[in-house]
Design a protein around this motif. Structure first.
Motif, PDB file in Angstrom:
ATOM      1  N   VAL A 185       0.799  -1.158   0.122  1.00 37.18           N
ATOM      2  CA  VAL A 185       0.086   0.099  -0.008  1.00 37.18           C
ATOM      3  C   VAL A 185       0.884   0.955  -0.001  1.00 37.18           C
ATOM      4  N   MET A 186       0.482   2.206  -0.904  1.00 37.66           N
ATOM      5  CA  MET A 186       1.440   3.559  -0.986  1.00 37.66           C
ATOM      6  C   MET A 186       0.310   4.470  -0.445  1.00 37.66           C
ATOM      7  N   ASN A 187       0.752   5.191   0.802  1.00 31.40           N
ATOM      8  CA  ASN A 187      -0.178   6.061   1.484  1.00 31.40           C
ATOM      9  C   ASN A 187       0.351   7.468   1.053  1.00 31.40           C
ATOM     10  N   PHE A 188      -0.490   8.208   0.392  1.00 35.60           N
ATOM     11  CA  PHE A 188      -0.035   9.676   0.006  1.00 35.60           C
ATOM     12  C   PHE A 188      -0.535  10.441   0.836  1.00 35.60           C
ATOM     13  N   GLU A 189      -0.853  10.323   2.117  1.00 33.87           N
ATOM     14  CA  GLU A 189      -1.358  11.286   2.971  1.00 33.87           C
ATOM     15  C   GLU A 189      -0.460  12.566   3.156  1.00 33.87           C
ATOM     16  N   GLY A 190       0.635  12.216   3.344  1.00 36.89           N
ATOM     17  CA  GLY A 190       1.866  13.037   3.654  1.00 36.89           C
ATOM     18  C   GLY A 190       2.381  13.631   2.190  1.00 36.89           C
ATOM     19  N   LEU A 191       2.029  13.211   1.104  1.00 35.05           N
ATOM     20  CA  LEU A 191       2.465  13.743   0.129  1.00 35.05           C
ATOM     21  C   LEU A 191       1.869  15.082  -0.452  1.00 35.05           C
ATOM     22  N   ASP A 192       2.683  16.141  -0.767  1.00 31.84           N
ATOM     23  CA  ASP A 192       2.229  17.328  -1.336  1.00 31.84           C
ATOM     24  C   ASP A 192       2.199  17.570  -2.719  1.00 31.84           C
ATOM     25  N   TYR A 193       3.340  16.838  -3.421  1.00 29.59           N
ATOM     26  CA  TYR A 193       3.539  17.086  -4.911  1.00 29.59           C
ATOM     27  C   TYR A 193       4.126  15.886  -5.469  1.00 29.59           C
ATOM     28  N   ILE A 194       3.736  15.951  -6.446  1.00 32.15           N
ATOM     29  CA  ILE A 194       4.331  14.673  -7.366  1.00 32.15           C
ATOM     30  C   ILE A 194       4.225  15.001  -8.821  1.00 32.15           C
ATOM     31  N   THR A 245      -7.798   4.229  -3.373  1.00 29.21           N
ATOM     32  CA  THR A 245      -8.760   4.396  -2.379  1.00 29.21           C
ATOM     33  C   THR A 245      -8.714   5.451  -1.533  1.00 29.21           C
ATOM     34  N   PRO A 246      -9.798   5.841  -1.033  1.00 26.45           N
ATOM     35  CA  PRO A 246      -9.724   7.320  -0.250  1.00 26.45           C
ATOM     36  C   PRO A 246      -9.014   6.874   1.010  1.00 26.45           C
ATOM     37  N   THR A 247      -9.098   5.875   1.789  1.00 26.36           N
ATOM     38  CA  THR A 247      -8.521   5.464   3.037  1.00 26.36           C
ATOM     39  C   THR A 247      -7.606   4.402   2.934  1.00 26.36           C
ATOM     40  N   GLU A 248      -6.732   4.489   4.141  1.00 23.42           N
ATOM     41  CA  GLU A 248      -5.543   3.175   4.019  1.00 23.42           C
ATOM     42  C   GLU A 248      -6.390   2.130   4.684  1.00 23.42           C
ATOM     43  N   GLU A 249      -7.498   2.306   5.542  1.00 22.40           N
ATOM     44  CA  GLU A 249      -8.224   0.865   5.768  1.00 22.40           C
ATOM     45  C   GLU A 249      -8.776   0.446   4.638  1.00 22.40           C
ATOM     46  N   GLU A 250      -9.223   1.206   3.869  1.00 22.21           N
ATOM     47  CA  GLU A 250      -9.787   0.578   2.570  1.00 22.21           C
ATOM     48  C   GLU A 250      -8.827  -0.034   1.712  1.00 22.21           C
ATOM     49  N   ALA A 251      -7.563   0.429   1.587  1.00 16.38           N
ATOM     50  CA  ALA A 251      -6.699  -0.016   0.760  1.00 16.38           C
ATOM     51  C   ALA A 251      -6.279  -1.250   1.502  1.00 16.38           C
ATOM     52  N   LEU A 252      -6.128  -1.578   2.507  1.00 10.93           N
ATOM     53  CA  LEU A 252      -5.591  -2.745   3.467  1.00 10.93           C
ATOM     54  C   LEU A 252      -6.734  -3.840   3.153  1.00 10.93           C
ATOM     55  N   SER A 298       3.021 -11.268  -9.478  1.00 11.42           N
ATOM     56  CA  SER A 298       1.700 -11.715  -9.042  1.00 11.42           C
ATOM     57  C   SER A 298       1.543 -10.893  -7.720  1.00 11.42           C
ATOM     58  N   GLY A 299       1.801  -9.899  -7.563  1.00 15.38           N
ATOM     59  CA  GLY A 299       1.695  -9.011  -6.522  1.00 15.38           C
ATOM     60  C   GLY A 299       0.617  -7.998  -6.604  1.00 15.38           C
ATOM     61  N   LYS A 300       0.667  -7.021  -5.741  1.00 16.53           N
ATOM     62  CA  LYS A 300      -0.517  -5.998  -5.852  1.00 16.53           C
ATOM     63  C   LYS A 300      -0.092  -4.688  -5.203  1.00 16.53           C
ATOM     64  N   LEU A 301      -0.359  -3.563  -5.733  1.00 14.96           N
ATOM     65  CA  LEU A 301      -0.197  -2.329  -5.269  1.00 14.96           C
ATOM     66  C   LEU A 301      -1.373  -1.455  -5.301  1.00 14.96           C
ATOM     67  N   VAL A 302      -1.586  -1.055  -3.928  1.00 17.14           N
ATOM     68  CA  VAL A 302      -2.969  -0.112  -3.905  1.00 17.14           C
ATOM     69  C   VAL A 302      -2.313   1.105  -3.397  1.00 17.14           C
ATOM     70  N   LEU A 303      -2.842   2.438  -4.000  1.00 16.75           N
ATOM     71  CA  LEU A 303      -2.624   3.629  -3.350  1.00 16.75           C
ATOM     72  C   LEU A 303      -3.567   4.154  -2.752  1.00 16.75           C
ATOM     73  N   CYS A 304      -3.400   5.205  -1.632  1.00 17.66           N
ATOM     74  CA  CYS A 304      -4.497   5.667  -1.017  1.00 17.66           C
ATOM     75  C   CYS A 304      -4.281   7.143  -0.311  1.00 17.66           C
ATOM     76  N   SER A 305      -5.329   7.680   0.010  1.00 21.03           N
ATOM     77  CA  SER A 305      -5.108   9.161   0.964  1.00 21.03           C
ATOM     78  C   SER A 305      -4.793  10.178  -0.088  1.00 21.03           C
ATOM     79  N   MET A 306      -4.652   9.964  -1.309  1.00 19.25           N
ATOM     80  CA  MET A 306      -4.134  11.035  -2.130  1.00 19.25           C
ATOM     81  C   MET A 306      -5.078  12.474  -2.186  1.00 19.25           C
TER      82      MET A 306
END
Lengths: 112, 146
Positions: A46-55, A102-109, A74-82
Motif C-alpha cells: 500500500v502506498m499511502n499518499f496522505e503526507g505527499l504534497d506534490y508529485i 482508495t480514499p483511506t488506508e483502511e480501505e486500501a488494506l 503476481s503481487g499487488k499495489l494499492v494507493l490511498c489517501s491522495m
C-alpha cells in the motif's frame, strides 16, 4: 521527501512525505525498488499518499515501474489517501484506470 | 523580483537550470501565484507545467552535462496566468515533437515515461512554441475561470 514504512496485516505500507520532483524522484525510486527486489522482496504494497504534497511525472514514472514489477510478481499495489490536486493529475494521465486508488488506508488494506 | 505593470504582477527569473534550482523555483512560483490571488488549484497546475517543461530542458537540452541557462516569466492578473520559458539550443517544439501517450492502455502495455508534455497540454488553457533567433520560447496560458 522521505519514505516511512510499516507492515500491517502482512501488507507493506510505504508512506512518502513531502515533494517527489525531479530532484527527489531518484531517492524515491531507490527507496521503493529496494523493497521489491532481493530475497525479502515485498509483493503486497500500500502506498499511502496522505503526507505527499506534490508529485511530477518523474515520480509517477516510479509508480508505473513499481506497479509493473509487482504485477509481474503476481503481487499487488494499492494507493490511498491522495490529495485532490494529485488525484486530478492521476486522472489526466489515466493512472486511475491502471492503478487501484482508495480514499483511506483502511480501505486500501481491505483490498488484499 | 516582483513588479507591477498594467494590472499584472510578474515574477522574472534567469537561472542555471539544474534539479536543485528547479525544485526551489517550482515552490517559489506556486507561492508567488498564491500570494497574488491565484487559487491553489490553478497555482499548482501552473507550477507543475513549468516543472515538467524545465525538467525536459534539464534532461534533454544539457549539452555538456552542466546547467542550462533558462529565462522564466510568470505574469499573474485576475483573468489569467501567463508563463514564458526561454532557453537557447537546438530548435525543439515540445508540443509537436513529443509523442502523445495513449492513456487508455492497460498497465502491462503502458510505456514508462513520456507524460510530461502531455500534462502541460492538459493543465494549461493554451500552449505555444516560437523559435526566436537561436532560442526556444514556450508560452503557456492558464485562464482562471474554471
Amino acid at each position: 521527501m522521505n519514505v516511512s514504512e510499516a507492515t500491517k496485516d502482512g501488507v507493506l505500507v510505504l508512506s512518502p512525505a513531502g515533494r517527489i520532483d525531479t530532484r527527489t524522484a531518484s531517492d524515491f525510486e531507490q527507496a521503493v525498488m529496494a523493497r521489491v527486489t532481493g530475497p525479502d522482496a515485498a509483493t503486497r504494497i500500500v502506498m499511502n499518499f496522505e503526507g505527499l504534497d506534490y508529485i511530477n511525472s518523474t515520480g509517477m514514472r516510479v509508480l508505473l515501474i513499481l506497479a509493473k514489477t509487482l504485477s509481474k510478481a503476481s503481487g499487488k499495489l494499492v494507493l490511498c489517501s491522495m490529495k485532490d490536486h494529485i488525484f486530478e493529475v492521476f486522472k489526466i494521465s489515466g493512472f486511475n484506470q491502471i492503478l487501484t486508488i482508495t480514499p483511506t488506508e483502511e480501505e486500501a488494506l481491505s483490498r488484499f | 523580483m516582483a513588479s507591477k505593470a498594467a494590472g499584472a504582477v510578474s515574477l522574472i527569473r534567469d537561472f542555471a537550470a539544474d534539479v536543485q534550482a528547479l525544485s526551489r523555483l517550482v515552490e517559489e512560483v506556486e507561492a508567488f501565484a498564491g500570494a497574488n490571488g491565484v487559487e491553489p488549484g490553478f497555482a499548482q497546475r501552473v507550477s507543475l507545467a513549468i516543472d515538467e517543461l524545465i525538467t525536459n530542458i534539464i534532461l534533454y537540452a544539457s549539452r555538456d552535462g552542466g546547467p542550462v541557462p533558462v529565462h522564466l516569466e510568470v505574469h499573474c492578473d485576475p483573468a489569467e496566468v501567463r508563463v514564458v520559458i526561454e532557453h537557447s539550443g537546438a530548435a525543439f517544439d515540445p508540443f509537436v515533437e513529443a509523442p502523445v501517450p495513449d492513456t487508455s492502455l492497460p498497465l502491462t502495455e503502458r510505456p514508462i515515461g513520456g507524460l510530461g508534455v502531455f500534462l502541460v497540454r492538459s493543465l494549461m488553457s493554451d500552449t505555444r512554441y516560437e523559435r526566436v533567433g537561436d532560442r526556444n520560447r514556450v508560452i503557456l496560458t492558464r485562464t482562471l475561470d474554471g
